[in-house]
Design an enzyme around this catalytic site. Sequence first.
Site, PDB file in Angstrom:
ATOM      1  N   SER A 205     123.526  32.573 -31.676  1.00 49.39           N
ATOM      2  CA  SER A 205     122.120  32.679 -31.296  1.00 49.39           C
ATOM      3  C   SER A 205     121.427  31.322 -31.196  1.00 49.39           C
ATOM      4  O   SER A 205     120.558  31.125 -30.338  1.00 49.39           O
ATOM      5  CB  SER A 205     121.378  33.597 -32.266  1.00 49.39           C
ATOM      6  N   HIS A 262     117.681  28.877 -34.777  1.00 48.65           N
ATOM      7  CA  HIS A 262     117.095  29.263 -33.489  1.00 48.65           C
ATOM      8  C   HIS A 262     116.140  28.189 -32.986  1.00 48.65           C
ATOM      9  O   HIS A 262     116.188  27.796 -31.819  1.00 48.65           O
ATOM     10  CB  HIS A 262     116.351  30.595 -33.622  1.00 48.65           C
TER      11      HIS A 262
END
Length: 284
Positions: A205, A262
Amino acid sequence: MSPVAVLRLPIQADLSGFIALLRRLQVPHRVAEEAGEQVLWVPDELAEQVRDLYLRYPQGDAALQSPASSQAAAGLVRQLRASPLTASMLGLTLLVAALTALGDNFAAIRWLSFVDFRIQGDYIYFAYLAEMLETRQWWRLVTPMLIHFGLLHLAMNALWYWVLGRRIEARQGPWMLLGLTLLFSLASNLAQYSFSGPALFGGLSGVLYGLLGHCWLFQRLAPTAEYQLPRGVLVMMLAWLLICMTGIFELLQFGAIANAAHVGGLLAGCVTGLLGGVLARQRS
């Protein structure tokens, strides 16, 4: 209608079948040779549809004549061949998912985690990054991107890497995609370690947010059909990031989210997208 470059292919690539298909569909187009490449120009309103059409039917009319089942299989094979780095990365990710039993095989995970760890009873003890670097375990800086915890975690990340990775590989080549993947993995892992300290984290991610930021700013500075994401994707991904940062998933005991990874990946992607977009704009 302003024309945009929807495809850039090697000069030896055979576009005759696909061009015939565009003519049959009455799609306005123009093919030009630029810097040793074939460049297909179409109206910007049709760019996304033409790009998707090429991914499905690069051979044009000949591909449309095959039966539906074999046509779908052949289309998938063509897409895999057209994006070898993207396909290889996903294949490696699936292999690691099997070896680590989707997060249950800690004996395998400890060789890929950002720092080594050992489990004694109900406690887990982590080493520190300095120890890993002193013993030259450099691979740990990027390998956490291959670790996934659960089938949903793997499926969502694999899907988005397929979507974003193919775009970058088509526009900037496989080596650029590999370099960006490793860079974003490094940036996101360092960000997460700096924020949380020694801990167990993993997944693609952080890399995905890097690829997203790269496509976003590159497209803003040097518009290209490959990086034109469907409407709402950017908003959805950023909204998801903000929701995760609220801590709601930890509160509901769905597991910890590596929010720093992230953010770190996204910032790194914005930097590369800015630099790449400026360079592409100057060249054009």
